[in-house]
Design a protein around this motif. Structure first.
Motif, mmCIF file in Angstrom:
data_model
loop_
_atom_site.group_PDB
_atom_site.id
_atom_site.type_symbol
_atom_site.label_atom_id
_atom_site.label_comp_id
_atom_site.label_asym_id
_atom_site.label_seq_id
_atom_site.Cartn_x
_atom_site.Cartn_y
_atom_site.Cartn_z
ATOM 1 N N PRO A 1 20.036 2.834 29.169
ATOM 2 C CA PRO A 1 18.687 3.369 28.964
ATOM 3 C C PRO A 1 17.937 3.564 30.275
ATOM 4 C CG PRO A 1 19.153 1.676 27.333
ATOM 5 C CD PRO A 1 20.293 1.654 28.316
ATOM 6 N N GLY A 2 17.281 4.710 30.371
ATOM 7 C CA GLY A 2 16.501 5.021 31.561
ATOM 8 C C GLY A 2 17.241 5.783 32.631
ATOM 9 N N THR A 3 18.561 5.917 32.493
ATOM 10 C CA THR A 3 19.332 6.597 33.534
ATOM 11 C C THR A 3 19.462 8.094 33.288
ATOM 12 O OG1 THR A 3 21.429 6.129 32.418
ATOM 13 C CG2 THR A 3 20.651 4.521 34.051
ATOM 14 N N ARG A 4 19.193 8.540 32.081
ATOM 15 C CA ARG A 4 19.201 9.964 31.780
ATOM 16 C C ARG A 4 18.439 10.185 30.488
ATOM 17 N NH1 ARG A 4 24.806 12.655 30.375
ATOM 18 N NH2 ARG A 4 23.334 14.365 30.558
ATOM 19 N N ASN A 5 18.150 11.436 30.168
ATOM 20 C CA ASN A 5 17.518 11.707 28.885
ATOM 21 C C ASN A 5 18.395 12.629 28.051
ATOM 22 O OD1 ASN A 5 16.659 14.066 30.505
ATOM 23 N ND2 ASN A 5 15.431 14.570 28.715
ATOM 24 N N GLY A 6 18.360 12.398 26.762
ATOM 25 C CA GLY A 6 19.082 13.207 25.791
ATOM 26 C C GLY A 6 18.250 13.249 24.522
ATOM 27 N N TYR A 7 17.880 14.420 24.118
ATOM 28 C CA TYR A 7 16.975 14.618 22.992
ATOM 29 C C TYR A 7 17.373 13.771 21.795
ATOM 30 C CZ TYR A 7 14.092 17.417 19.764
ATOM 31 O OH TYR A 7 13.172 17.848 18.847
ATOM 32 N N HIS A 8 16.420 12.945 21.320
ATOM 33 C CA HIS A 8 16.674 12.067 20.167
ATOM 34 C C HIS A 8 16.276 12.812 18.894
ATOM 35 C CE1 HIS A 8 17.509 9.179 23.179
ATOM 36 N NE2 HIS A 8 17.296 8.104 22.457
ATOM 37 N N MET A 9 17.201 13.616 18.416
ATOM 38 C CA MET A 9 16.969 14.611 17.369
ATOM 39 C C MET A 9 16.025 14.131 16.252
ATOM 40 S SD MET A 9 18.199 17.781 16.793
ATOM 41 C CE MET A 9 19.802 17.811 17.578
ATOM 42 N N VAL A 10 16.473 13.215 15.426
ATOM 43 C CA VAL A 10 15.628 12.655 14.360
ATOM 44 C C VAL A 10 15.282 11.204 14.664
ATOM 45 C CG1 VAL A 10 15.369 12.374 11.858
ATOM 46 C CG2 VAL A 10 16.804 14.203 12.741
ATOM 47 N N ASN A 11 16.108 10.540 15.457
ATOM 48 C CA ASN A 11 15.892 9.119 15.742
ATOM 49 C C ASN A 11 14.577 8.826 16.448
ATOM 50 O OD1 ASN A 11 18.269 8.468 14.523
ATOM 51 N ND2 ASN A 11 19.405 8.048 16.405
ATOM 52 N N PHE A 12 14.025 9.803 17.173
ATOM 53 C CA PHE A 12 12.745 9.612 17.857
ATOM 54 C C PHE A 12 11.684 9.104 16.887
ATOM 55 C CE2 PHE A 12 8.594 10.994 19.332
ATOM 56 C CZ PHE A 12 8.619 10.791 20.701
ATOM 57 N N GLY A 13 11.700 9.621 15.680
ATOM 58 C CA GLY A 13 10.691 9.234 14.703
ATOM 59 C C GLY A 13 10.758 7.782 14.303
ATOM 60 N N TRP A 14 11.955 7.199 14.357
ATOM 61 C CA TRP A 14 12.097 5.782 14.021
ATOM 62 C C TRP A 14 11.929 4.893 15.250
ATOM 63 C CZ3 TRP A 14 16.146 8.889 11.555
ATOM 64 C CH2 TRP A 14 15.835 9.170 10.212
ATOM 65 N N THR A 15 12.435 5.319 16.396
ATOM 66 C CA THR A 15 12.281 4.476 17.585
ATOM 67 C C THR A 15 10.805 4.346 17.962
ATOM 68 O OG1 THR A 15 12.732 6.383 19.030
ATOM 69 C CG2 THR A 15 14.589 4.927 18.517
ATOM 70 N N VAL A 16 10.126 5.459 18.165
ATOM 71 C CA VAL A 16 8.707 5.413 18.515
ATOM 72 C C VAL A 16 7.869 5.011 17.295
ATOM 73 C CG1 VAL A 16 6.749 6.742 19.403
ATOM 74 C CG2 VAL A 16 9.046 7.126 20.335
ATOM 75 N N GLY A 17 8.267 5.477 16.124
ATOM 76 C CA GLY A 17 7.520 5.154 14.914
ATOM 77 C C GLY A 17 7.514 3.675 14.586
ATOM 78 N N GLU A 18 8.606 2.986 14.874
ATOM 79 C CA GLU A 18 8.645 1.542 14.610
ATOM 80 C C GLU A 18 7.724 0.791 15.572
ATOM 81 O OE1 GLU A 18 10.058 -2.153 12.790
ATOM 82 O OE2 GLU A 18 9.635 -0.087 12.189
ATOM 83 N N LEU A 19 7.584 1.296 16.788
ATOM 84 C CA LEU A 19 6.611 0.697 17.706
ATOM 85 C C LEU A 19 5.194 0.848 17.147
ATOM 86 C CD1 LEU A 19 7.982 1.880 21.171
ATOM 87 C CD2 LEU A 19 7.989 -0.455 20.275
ATOM 88 N N VAL A 20 4.886 2.026 16.634
ATOM 89 C CA VAL A 20 3.574 2.248 16.024
ATOM 90 C C VAL A 20 3.370 1.279 14.863
ATOM 91 C CG1 VAL A 20 2.154 3.897 14.732
ATOM 92 C CG2 VAL A 20 3.456 4.672 16.737
ATOM 93 N N ARG A 21 4.386 1.118 14.034
ATOM 94 C CA ARG A 21 4.277 0.228 12.872
ATOM 95 C C ARG A 21 4.097 -1.220 13.298
ATOM 96 N NH1 ARG A 21 6.729 -3.172 9.512
ATOM 97 N NH2 ARG A 21 8.524 -3.405 10.885
ATOM 98 N N ARG A 22 4.883 -1.665 14.271
ATOM 99 C CA ARG A 22 4.823 -3.073 14.701
ATOM 100 C C ARG A 22 3.480 -3.397 15.361
ATOM 101 N NH1 ARG A 22 10.050 -6.444 14.855
ATOM 102 N NH2 ARG A 22 11.385 -5.102 13.573
ATOM 103 N N VAL A 23 2.975 -2.486 16.156
ATOM 104 C CA VAL A 23 1.740 -2.749 16.889
ATOM 105 C C VAL A 23 0.517 -2.615 15.984
ATOM 106 C CG1 VAL A 23 0.251 -1.938 18.770
ATOM 107 C CG2 VAL A 23 2.731 -2.123 19.119
ATOM 108 N N SER A 24 0.504 -1.598 15.132
ATOM 109 C CA SER A 24 -0.688 -1.328 14.316
ATOM 110 C C SER A 24 -0.711 -2.103 13.006
ATOM 111 C CB SER A 24 -0.769 0.167 14.000
ATOM 112 O OG SER A 24 0.234 0.547 13.064
ATOM 113 N N GLY A 25 0.466 -2.515 12.525
ATOM 114 C CA GLY A 25 0.533 -3.167 11.228
ATOM 115 C C GLY A 25 0.498 -2.206 10.063
ATOM 116 N N LYS A 26 0.505 -0.895 10.353
ATOM 117 C CA LYS A 26 0.534 0.132 9.313
ATOM 118 C C LYS A 26 1.826 0.931 9.415
ATOM 119 C CE LYS A 26 -4.484 0.950 9.432
ATOM 120 N NZ LYS A 26 -5.536 1.988 9.608
ATOM 121 N N SER A 27 2.259 1.512 8.317
ATOM 122 C CA SER A 27 3.402 2.413 8.402
ATOM 123 C C SER A 27 3.014 3.596 9.278
ATOM 124 C CB SER A 27 3.816 2.906 7.017
ATOM 125 O OG SER A 27 2.905 3.885 6.533
ATOM 126 N N LEU A 28 4.015 4.274 9.834
ATOM 127 C CA LEU A 28 3.756 5.422 10.694
ATOM 128 C C LEU A 28 2.899 6.454 9.975
ATOM 129 C CD1 LEU A 28 4.273 7.229 13.190
ATOM 130 C CD2 LEU A 28 6.386 7.980 12.062
#
Length: 400
Positions: A152-179
């Motif tokens: 991680p961090g050494t290159r980028n590769g478009y996270h086709m659908v997974n972006f919504g869960w990787t970043v979305g889970e951060l939103v859920r964990r921090v806010s306490g609400k579903s995305l």
């Protein structure tokens, strides 16, 4: 034009209206919408064509559709709202908020890497169970257990659908609400946007079904498509086809919170989301955060997934001009130098350009070839910039 295109358009943007009509007359458009605001004022709000070819049902004023990866911008905006409030730190390890993620080579992943498509989870190797994309907890567990595709961090590769869960889970964990709930409460509600990440049970908009692109004999396949079709274990094939049977026209997909590709909106809904950003009015994020959101945070000559040069801000696409690349690497999406937003598969797009105060979106049902823009949407973008006095996009972005 009168029989096909409905809505309102400021005379200054007459050429954009003409291009929108040409999309139906010459470029195979089925049903679509385009909307533009400048300094908070809506100057273009057009729609037209057929929402459902099977029934002949017309595209109506409030018709919406799946907007695919345009949803990623909505997810990124949620993350930036939390960053702006000091609740989420861009350079903190993901493990600070999501401890279970930190294994199998992903221990040093940061929040910024997730927004940059650098978190090394562009796909899942083992088959996704049937309906897996509709099961948030299942997808989160799969991502936790997946081994990183690179450091991680050494290159980028478009996270086709997974972006919504990787970043979305951060939103859920921090806010306490579903995305989807956080987005509804903090973005769609305050801006009045018809835009949903997971359609609530008590909401039933007029949804136009997506029409898949049918390859033509003279099509030249992109490098992405070649890899997708010839190497079933490649990132390209896994990210695109290993989806548990997800289909954009499935009612279950409409209700699921698929932040990487499942948002439901139209051009007016996306412009409502982007207008506060284009105007820098401080209602969604501070001026400093907005400036950071518009800055390139990662770029590459060969995206590990898309196999073309890409440029991203933190969770948003920047202008991508690949017109000078060899055949197979020419997919582009050309917007303003300061603009940021996101495309959606088949040719959708939404973005804000703080330089000129413009918010722009185009959505449609008949997908075009490729994953970035095609002539239908790009012609509308070009007309909008020309109407605002921009001279050329020859440098790779529209400039005055």
């Amino acid at each position: 034009m009168a029989d096909t295109v409905n809505g309102a358009c400021d005379a200054k943007f007459a050429a954009l209206k003409e291009e929108f009509a040409r999309n139906f007359e010459e470029r195979g458009e089925s049903g679509a919408s385009v909307c533009v605001s400048v300094n908070g004022e809506t100057v273009v709000d057009l729609w037209g064509g057929v929402a459902d070819p099977a029934t002949g049902d017309a595209w109506q004023e409030n018709t919406v559709s799946i907007v695919f990866s345009c949803t990623k911008a909505a997810v990124a905006l949620c993350a930036h709202i939390l960053v702006d409030r000091g609740e989420l730190e861009l350079h903190a390890p993901v493990a600070k908020y999501w401890p279970e993620f930190a294994k199998n080579g992903k221990e040093n992943t940061t929040v910024q890497m997730m927004l940059n498509h650098e978190s090394a989870l562009p796909a899942l190797r083992e088959p996704v169970k049937k309906g897996g994309f509709y099961d948030w907890d299942y997808m989160i567990k799969r991502l936790e257990d997946e081994e990183a595709f690179w450091e991680p961090g050494t290159r980028n590769g478009y996270h086709m659908v997974n972006f919504g869960w990787t970043v979305g889970e951060l939103v859920r964990r921090v806010s306490g609400k579903s995305l989807g709930q956080f987005f509804a409460d903090e973005v769609a509600g305050p801006t009045g946007a018809d835009f949903w990440i997971g359609l609530p049970d008590d909401v039933s908009p007029h949804i136009a079904p997506i029409i898949a692109y049918e390859p033509k004999p003279d099509d030249i396949p992109s490098d992405f498509t070649k890899r997708l079709l010839t190497k079933p274990d490649s990132i390209q094939a896994l990210s695109f086809t290993n989806n548990g049977g997800w289909h954009p026209n499935d009612p279950a997909a409409h209700k699921a919170e698929i932040g990487g590709a499942g948002g439901i909106s139209n051009a007016r809904g996306q412009v409502a989301m982007y207008t506060p950003l284009a105007c820098n009015d401080g209602s969604l994020v501070s001026a400093d955060r907005l400036h950071a959101m518009s800055m390139v945070s990662t770029a590459t000559q060969q995206d590990a997934t898309l196999l073309v040069p890409t440029r991203f801000a933190s969770g948003f696409m920047k202008s991508m001009d690949n017109r000078g690349q060899r055949v197979g690497r020419r997919e582009s999406a050309i917007i303003g130098e300061r603009a940021f937003g996101h495309v959606g598969a088949g040719g959708h797009i939404g973005f804000a350009d703080p330089e000129c105060g413009m918010a722009f979106s185009y959505t449609m049902t008949q997908m075009g070839q490729g994953l970035l823009m095609n002539e239908r949407g790009q012609s509308l973008i070009d007309a909008a910039y020309r109407a605002l006095g921009y001279r050329t996009n020859a440098p790779g972005a529209w400039i005055r």
